[in-house]
Structure formats: C-alpha cells, structure tokens
Write an enzyme that holds these catalytic residues in place. Structure first.
Site, PDB file in Angstrom:
ATOM      1  N   ASP A  99      58.292  79.745  11.079  1.00 12.81           N
ATOM      2  CA  ASP A  99      57.680  81.064  11.236  1.00 12.81           C
ATOM      3  C   ASP A  99      57.146  81.349  12.634  1.00 12.81           C
ATOM      4  O   ASP A  99      56.300  82.215  12.819  1.00 12.81           O
ATOM      5  CB  ASP A  99      56.537  81.193  10.223  1.00 12.81           C
ATOM      6  CG  ASP A  99      55.598  79.993  10.283  1.00 12.81           C
ATOM      7  OD1 ASP A  99      55.542  79.353  11.343  1.00 12.81           O
ATOM      8  OD2 ASP A  99      54.935  79.705   9.273  1.00 12.81           O
ATOM      9  N   GLU A 121      62.979  75.731   6.069  1.00 14.82           N
ATOM     10  CA  GLU A 121      61.614  76.039   5.598  1.00 14.82           C
ATOM     11  C   GLU A 121      61.484  77.523   5.239  1.00 14.82           C
ATOM     12  O   GLU A 121      60.535  78.215   5.621  1.00 14.82           O
ATOM     13  CB  GLU A 121      60.535  75.624   6.613  1.00 14.82           C
ATOM     14  CG  GLU A 121      59.164  75.427   5.985  1.00 14.82           C
ATOM     15  CD  GLU A 121      58.081  75.071   7.001  1.00 14.82           C
ATOM     16  OE1 GLU A 121      57.598  75.944   7.718  1.00 14.82           O
ATOM     17  OE2 GLU A 121      57.727  73.873   7.065  1.00 14.82           O
ATOM     18  N   GLU A 135      52.708  84.679  11.708  1.00 15.71           N
ATOM     19  CA  GLU A 135      53.718  83.849  11.036  1.00 15.71           C
ATOM     20  C   GLU A 135      54.183  84.446   9.706  1.00 15.71           C
ATOM     21  O   GLU A 135      55.352  84.307   9.333  1.00 15.71           O
ATOM     22  CB  GLU A 135      53.189  82.437  10.811  1.00 15.71           C
ATOM     23  CG  GLU A 135      53.032  81.607  12.083  1.00 15.71           C
ATOM     24  CD  GLU A 135      51.741  81.885  12.839  1.00 15.71           C
ATOM     25  OE1 GLU A 135      50.898  82.670  12.331  1.00 15.71           O
ATOM     26  OE2 GLU A 135      51.565  81.345  13.947  1.00 15.71           O
ATOM     27  N   HIS A 211      43.789  75.797  15.601  1.00 16.77           N
ATOM     28  CA  HIS A 211      44.365  76.615  16.665  1.00 16.77           C
ATOM     29  C   HIS A 211      44.796  78.015  16.247  1.00 16.77           C
ATOM     30  O   HIS A 211      45.186  78.817  17.088  1.00 16.77           O
ATOM     31  CB  HIS A 211      45.609  75.921  17.246  1.00 16.77           C
ATOM     32  CG  HIS A 211      46.779  75.955  16.313  1.00 16.77           C
ATOM     33  ND1 HIS A 211      46.953  75.053  15.304  1.00 16.77           N
ATOM     34  CD2 HIS A 211      47.829  76.815  16.224  1.00 16.77           C
ATOM     35  CE1 HIS A 211      48.070  75.332  14.647  1.00 16.77           C
ATOM     36  NE2 HIS A 211      48.617  76.394  15.181  1.00 16.77           N
ATOM     37  N   ARG A 213      45.939  81.692  15.453  1.00 14.12           N
ATOM     38  CA  ARG A 213      45.700  82.962  16.141  1.00 14.12           C
ATOM     39  C   ARG A 213      44.733  83.858  15.355  1.00 14.12           C
ATOM     40  O   ARG A 213      43.853  84.489  15.944  1.00 14.12           O
ATOM     41  CB  ARG A 213      47.044  83.698  16.279  1.00 14.12           C
ATOM     42  CG  ARG A 213      47.313  84.318  17.602  1.00 14.12           C
ATOM     43  CD  ARG A 213      48.778  84.730  17.656  1.00 14.12           C
ATOM     44  NE  ARG A 213      49.493  83.936  18.620  1.00 14.12           N
ATOM     45  CZ  ARG A 213      49.692  84.278  19.887  1.00 14.12           C
ATOM     46  NH1 ARG A 213      49.245  85.423  20.338  1.00 14.12           N
ATOM     47  NH2 ARG A 213      50.361  83.500  20.699  1.00 14.12           N
ATOM     48  N   HIS A 244      44.252  71.776  20.981  1.00 16.21           N
ATOM     49  CA  HIS A 244      45.469  72.506  21.385  1.00 16.21           C
ATOM     50  C   HIS A 244      45.369  72.923  22.861  1.00 16.21           C
ATOM     51  O   HIS A 244      44.273  73.190  23.353  1.00 16.21           O
ATOM     52  CB  HIS A 244      45.589  73.735  20.483  1.00 16.21           C
ATOM     53  CG  HIS A 244      46.930  74.395  20.481  1.00 16.21           C
ATOM     54  ND1 HIS A 244      47.387  75.143  21.536  1.00 16.21           N
ATOM     55  CD2 HIS A 244      47.909  74.434  19.552  1.00 16.21           C
ATOM     56  CE1 HIS A 244      48.586  75.619  21.253  1.00 16.21           C
ATOM     57  NE2 HIS A 244      48.936  75.197  20.048  1.00 16.21           N
TER      58      HIS A 244
HETATM   59  C1  UD1 Z   1      52.527  78.725  18.235  1.00 14.11           C
HETATM   60  C2  UD1 Z   1      53.058  79.408  16.969  1.00 14.11           C
HETATM   61  C3  UD1 Z   1      52.299  78.956  15.724  1.00 14.11           C
HETATM   62  C4  UD1 Z   1      52.232  77.445  15.644  1.00 14.11           C
HETATM   63  C5  UD1 Z   1      51.703  76.892  16.957  1.00 14.11           C
HETATM   64  C6  UD1 Z   1      51.736  75.385  16.901  1.00 14.11           C
HETATM   65  C7  UD1 Z   1      53.890  81.677  17.306  1.00 14.11           C
HETATM   66  C8  UD1 Z   1      53.604  83.123  17.259  1.00 14.11           C
HETATM   67  N1  UD1 Z   1      52.886  80.849  17.059  1.00 14.11           N
HETATM   68  O1  UD1 Z   1      51.223  79.224  18.457  1.00 14.11           O
HETATM   69  O2  UD1 Z   1      52.959  79.444  14.577  1.00 14.11           O
HETATM   70  O3  UD1 Z   1      51.375  77.085  14.591  1.00 14.11           O
HETATM   71  O4  UD1 Z   1      52.534  77.340  18.038  1.00 14.11           O
HETATM   72  O5  UD1 Z   1      51.028  74.810  17.914  1.00 14.11           O
HETATM   73  O6  UD1 Z   1      55.010  81.297  17.543  1.00 14.11           O
HETATM   74  N2  UD1 Z   1      50.350  75.943  25.858  1.00 14.11           N
HETATM   75  C9  UD1 Z   1      50.567  75.063  26.910  1.00 14.11           C
HETATM   76  N3  UD1 Z   1      51.450  74.021  26.725  1.00 14.11           N
HETATM   77  C10 UD1 Z   1      52.103  73.799  25.561  1.00 14.11           C
HETATM   78  C11 UD1 Z   1      51.853  74.690  24.482  1.00 14.11           C
HETATM   79  C12 UD1 Z   1      51.002  75.754  24.649  1.00 14.11           C
HETATM   80  O7  UD1 Z   1      49.996  75.217  27.964  1.00 14.11           O
HETATM   81  O8  UD1 Z   1      52.866  72.840  25.474  1.00 14.11           O
HETATM   82  C13 UD1 Z   1      49.415  77.076  26.049  1.00 14.11           C
HETATM   83  C14 UD1 Z   1      50.020  78.174  26.973  1.00 14.11           C
HETATM   84  O9  UD1 Z   1      48.989  78.747  27.749  1.00 14.11           O
HETATM   85  C15 UD1 Z   1      50.534  79.195  25.975  1.00 14.11           C
HETATM   86  C16 UD1 Z   1      49.464  79.088  24.875  1.00 14.11           C
HETATM   87  O10 UD1 Z   1      49.143  77.698  24.800  1.00 14.11           O
HETATM   88  O11 UD1 Z   1      50.645  80.488  26.545  1.00 14.11           O
HETATM   89  C17 UD1 Z   1      49.844  79.626  23.516  1.00 14.11           C
HETATM   90  O12 UD1 Z   1      51.103  79.161  23.083  1.00 14.11           O
HETATM   91  P1  UD1 Z   1      51.934  80.031  21.975  1.00 14.11           P
HETATM   92  O13 UD1 Z   1      53.201  79.338  21.665  1.00 14.11           O
HETATM   93  O14 UD1 Z   1      52.010  81.457  22.426  1.00 14.11           O
HETATM   94  O15 UD1 Z   1      50.975  80.083  20.723  1.00 14.11           O
HETATM   95  P2  UD1 Z   1      50.411  78.972  19.786  1.00 14.11           P
HETATM   96  O16 UD1 Z   1      49.023  79.390  19.458  1.00 14.11           O
HETATM   97  O17 UD1 Z   1      50.666  77.642  20.372  1.00 14.11           O
HETATM   98  N1  UDP Z   2      50.418  66.970  16.012  1.00 10.24           N
HETATM   99  C1  UDP Z   2      50.676  66.130  17.103  1.00 10.24           C
HETATM  100  N2  UDP Z   2      49.679  65.904  18.029  1.00 10.24           N
HETATM  101  C2  UDP Z   2      48.448  66.467  17.915  1.00 10.24           C
HETATM  102  C3  UDP Z   2      48.199  67.334  16.812  1.00 10.24           C
HETATM  103  C4  UDP Z   2      49.214  67.572  15.894  1.00 10.24           C
HETATM  104  O1  UDP Z   2      51.773  65.587  17.226  1.00 10.24           O
HETATM  105  O2  UDP Z   2      47.591  66.221  18.780  1.00 10.24           O
HETATM  106  C5  UDP Z   2      51.496  67.232  15.040  1.00 10.24           C
HETATM  107  C6  UDP Z   2      51.133  67.140  13.574  1.00 10.24           C
HETATM  108  O3  UDP Z   2      51.290  65.828  13.065  1.00 10.24           O
HETATM  109  C7  UDP Z   2      52.094  68.123  12.929  1.00 10.24           C
HETATM  110  C8  UDP Z   2      52.314  69.162  14.007  1.00 10.24           C
HETATM  111  O4  UDP Z   2      51.884  68.576  15.225  1.00 10.24           O
HETATM  112  O5  UDP Z   2      53.357  67.531  12.660  1.00 10.24           O
HETATM  113  C9  UDP Z   2      51.524  70.382  13.693  1.00 10.24           C
HETATM  114  O6  UDP Z   2      51.553  71.247  14.766  1.00 10.24           O
HETATM  115  P1  UDP Z   2      50.573  72.469  14.908  1.00 10.24           P
HETATM  116  O7  UDP Z   2      49.306  72.189  14.200  1.00 10.24           O
HETATM  117  O8  UDP Z   2      50.530  72.755  16.358  1.00 10.24           O
HETATM  118  O9  UDP Z   2      51.383  73.638  14.219  1.00 10.24           O
HETATM  119  P2  UDP Z   2      51.473  74.178  12.713  1.00 10.24           P
HETATM  120  O10 UDP Z   2      51.885  73.059  11.837  1.00 10.24           O
HETATM  121  O11 UDP Z   2      50.137  74.723  12.372  1.00 10.24           O
HETATM  122  O12 UDP Z   2      52.471  75.270  12.815  1.00 10.24           O
END
Ligand code: UD1
Ligand code: UDP
Length: 392
Positions: A99, A121, A135, A211, A213, A244
């Site tokens: 999602d 999924e 999502e 984390h 949104r 995060h």
């Molecule tokens: C995204 C997903 C969410 C998922 C989450 C898992 C969408 C809309 N949301 O949200 O469903 O649960 O990932 O973590 O797709 N950033 C870094 N490095 C990284 C990752 C993120 O710096 O490796 C920072 C960046 O500033 C980025 C921000 O985090 O702009 C947000 O990342 P984004 O993918 O937009 O949203 P998530 O909240 O991570």
């Molecule tokens: N995870 C990880 N390192 C961390 C925290 C989470 O590898 O520091 C893994 C966790 O085991 C799970 C996945 O990341 O498999 C979950 O990711 P996240 O919570 O970012 O996204 P969501 O599942 O909520 O979409």
C-alpha cells in the site's frame, strides 16, 4: 518454442523490499519465468540495507527519494521515470506490493500501459479511507486496477470477494513477510546485537517503532511521552527505539524522550539486527504493519499504537492488542503486561495466523500457471501449492 513470460517486480521502501525479497529470490530461480527487479528508491538508506542482506541486485534503480518528500513529489517522480522501464521491459505482468506510494503509482503507470498488475498483499482493509493514510486508499485503488490478487489471508480474500473482484484472480498465499522473517530469524539466532545494545539482557528489552503519517503531530508526541513514562517506571527494562529516518517523526517525538538512560533512541537497524532485537524482546510497541505480522512467530506480545488495524487476525488470535495513541492507554496496557506474567503469557501463546514461510513459493507457482495459461482448477495438484491454510 513458446516465449518465456517476463515478470517485472517494482518496490522501493523498507517494508515492501523486505516483503518482496523472498518473492524476488524465488522468481529468479524459476526457469519458466524471466524476472526483472526495479526499485524506485522511495526510501534510500532503509531500502539499500535490505537489498544487501538478501543479495538482490535490481536491474533498474529510479532513485526518486528526496528529503521530506510529499506524496505528490513521489507520484510525480515515479510517473515520470517508470514508463521508460515499462517500455523497455515489456512485462507480461508487473508485481507491486502492499500500500505504499511506490505500489500505487507503479500500478497506475502499468495500467496506463495496459500491462497486467499483480498485487502481493492484496485485500487488506480498514473501514476508514483515511486510516492508515494514504495506505488505505492506495491499496483499494490498486485492487481496482489489478487482475491478480495475491491475498495473504482468507480475511483479505473475503474483502476482495465482497468488492466483486474477479474471483478467478484471487488467491490466498500467506504473507511473504513470514518467509523473509523466518529466513532472517535463523541467521539472527547467533547474531550479537550491535552497539550500543550489545550488553542488553535478553527478555529485559522493550522494542518500539512509530512513524505513521496519520499520527504525525500530537499522536506521535503522545507516544513519545508514554515511552518516557514507561522507561521511568520500569528501570529494569531497556526501551529501544530505532527511530524512522523521517525528520518529521524525529521532530514530533524527540523532545519528549530525553534524559532517560534506559530509553535508547537509535538510528534504524538493518533487518538482521532488528530481527535479533525483536527476538530478545519481552514486549513490542509499534504502529508498523509488518511487525504485527512478524512478532507472532516469536511469541512476543505486540501493543499496536493505532486506532484501527487491517490486521485483525492477530487481534482475534490474541497476539496483538490495539491500544490507540492516547498516552494513558499505552502506559496502562504496557504496565499490565510488564507486571503481570499471566497477561504476558496469554498473548505470547497465540501463534502466527499470517503465514507459514511458503507464500513466495505459492506466488511463483500461481504466476507460472497464470502466465502460461494453465488451468488453475483445484484437485489437479496439491491445494497447498496454491493456497495457504493457517494452523491457528
Ligand atoms: C512510507 C510509506 C508507508 C510505510 C513507510 C515504511 C507511503 C505513502 N508511505 O512512509 O506506507 O509504512 O514508508 O517506513 O508510501 N527517509 C530517509 N531515508 C530513507 C527513508 C526515508 O531519509 O531511507 C526520509 C526522507 O526525508 C523522506 C521521508 O523519510 O522524504 C519520508 O519517506 P516517505 O517514503 O515519503 O514516507 P514514510 O513515512 O517513510
Ligand atoms: N524494521 C527494520 N529495522 C528497524 C525497524 C523495522 O528492519 O529499525 C523492519 C521490520 O522488521 C518490518 C519492517 O521493517 O519488517 C517494517 O517497516 P515499517 O515499520 O517502516 O513499515 P510498515 O510495516 O509500517 O509499512
């Protein structure tokens, strides 16, 4: 000779990379399928550690992440970059997962190209279009434009049937996160925790992630305050929070979590380190989707810090409890489990309703049959090859 069908997998965040990794490895090994992996790079560092752990070298990397990206930023960059890959690869089907924005926008672009979309999924639902945000909308929209629904559980398949998705395209496979988790948990058994966690006593750890949104702002601040209260009340436990990388999450939470030696906030852990941490924990507090599906395999109780969950199976089985985002409820329920061994045992014994470690194998079996046009009527081969039946 008939042409070998091409499957293009597109993923790009930490969770969809973890959940697609076993599918990619399985498809790479099938001689009847040509598999191409494309990562969007919606996440950068958090994606790269997963690719490295599973030894996946994607053919294409769109590298779209920007600091503090908006949903529109992700959509625009991906809609701009993915069509070139679709034109080049000419896939028979494109697999997306779950999602995320990566999944929805990739599905949309695939639909515009009139290629088939397969949704791994598929069918997870809450009753509220805005929770989780965005999502819930993403996965409903993907399920509207895809023709192959790979649902993890019977519940998810029921939701798809109720929405009148074509029944011939719905399969129940189990969740691939269990495949990824079992593979990694085996390696994590003898894997020491990284610094600064090396000396922590197993069973005296509470692991936290948050984390989402829809929780940005006051809800994440509440969670931060609850964690500080718990750490203060339970000095024998260490509360470990790999936070995060999103700067908004850090700004919302960090001011409420300072000054406690046993509340350790660290950078996100690689998956192997994180599985090692979870497996030594007594309790997990999280708003993550994937962790709700992983922790039951370890028999570790999970308090879900969200108002609703699309993963009701775990709540029904008793391994997950929905506690919302109010500071008081989080503290009360965590206190109950940390002080009452019976409360803990009741949740720990529930088992895992999400998968058996064979979901990726089933997905590859289904793709082989669907893409070669073979009839998928039951009875010809073992039902287990195409259908997951939970043992709990
Ligand atoms: C995204 C997903 C969410 C998922 C989450 C898992 C969408 C809309 N949301 O949200 O469903 O649960 O990932 O973590 O797709 N950033 C870094 N490095 C990284 C990752 C993120 O710096 O490796 C920072 C960046 O500033 C980025 C921000 O985090 O702009 C947000 O990342 P984004 O993918 O937009 O949203 P998530 O909240 O991570
Ligand atoms: N995870 C990880 N390192 C961390 C925290 C989470 O590898 O520091 C893994 C966790 O085991 C799970 C996945 O990341 O498999 C979950 O990711 P996240 O919570 O970012 O996204 P969501 O599942 O909520 O979409």
């Amino acid at each position: 000779m008939a042409k070998i069908p091409t499957v293009l997998s597109v993923f790009g965040t930490r969770p969809d990379a973890i959940k697609m990794a076993p599918v990619v490895l399985e498809l790479q090994n099938r001689k009847s399928i040509k598999h191409v992996a494309c990562v969007t790079g919606q996440h950068r560092q958090m994606l790269d550690t997963v690719l490295e752990l599973f030894g996946i070298k994607p053919r294409h990397d769109l590298d779209i992440m920007t600091e503090r990206q908006s949903l529109e930023d992700i959509a625009l960059r991906l809609l701009n970059d993915l069509p070139t890959i679709l034109d080049k690869v000419q896939p028979d089907i494109v697999l997306v997962h779950g999602d995320t924005s990566t999944a929805f926008i990739s599905a949309l672009s695939t639909y515009y190209h009139r290629f088939r979309v397969g949704h791994v999924e598929a069918g997870l639902r809450t009753p509220n279009l805005y929770v989780p945000f965005p999502e819930e909308a993403n996965r409903r929209l993907i399920d509207t434009i895809c023709s192959l629904h790979l649902a993890p559980t019977d519940n998810a398949a029921k939701a798809l049937h109720a929405e009148n998705a074509d029944p011939s395209g719905i399969f129940v496979t189990g969740n691939t996160v269990v495949d990824a988790f079992l593979f990694t948990a085996e390696k994590a058994k003898d894997h020491p925790l990284p610094e600064p966690l090396t000396d922590l006593e197993p069973g005296k750890i509470v692991t936290i992630t948050a984390h989402r949104r829809e929780s940005w702002g006051e809800d994440l601040a509440n969670i931060g305050r609850a964690l500080a209260t718990l750490a203060d009340r339970f000095p024998d436990f260490t509360f470990v929070f790999p936070i995060h990388l999103n700067p908004i999450v850090r700004e919302n939470m960090m001011p409420h979590m300072e000054g406690l030696d046993n509340l350790v906030v660290i950078e996100p852990l690689g998956y192997l380190d994180f599985v090692a941490l979870m497996s030594r924990s007594y309790l997990i507090l999280t708003d993550s989707g994937g962790i709700q599906e992983e922790a039951p395999s370890l028999g570790i109780p999970v308090l879900v810090m969200r108002e609703v969950t699309e993963r009701q199976e775990g709540v029904d089985a008793g391994c997950l409890e929905l506690v919302g985002t109010s500071e008081k409820t989080i503290v009360d329920r965590a206190c109950a489990i940390l002080t009452d061994p019976d409360e803990h045992a009741r949740m720990a014994q529930a088992g895992n309703p999400y998968g058996d470690g064979k979901a990726s194998w089933r997905i590859a079996n289904i793709l082989e049959r669907v893409l070669t046009g073979e009839d998928l009527e039951e009875g010809e081969r073992e039902l287990d090859e195409f259908h997951f039946t939970p043992s709990v």
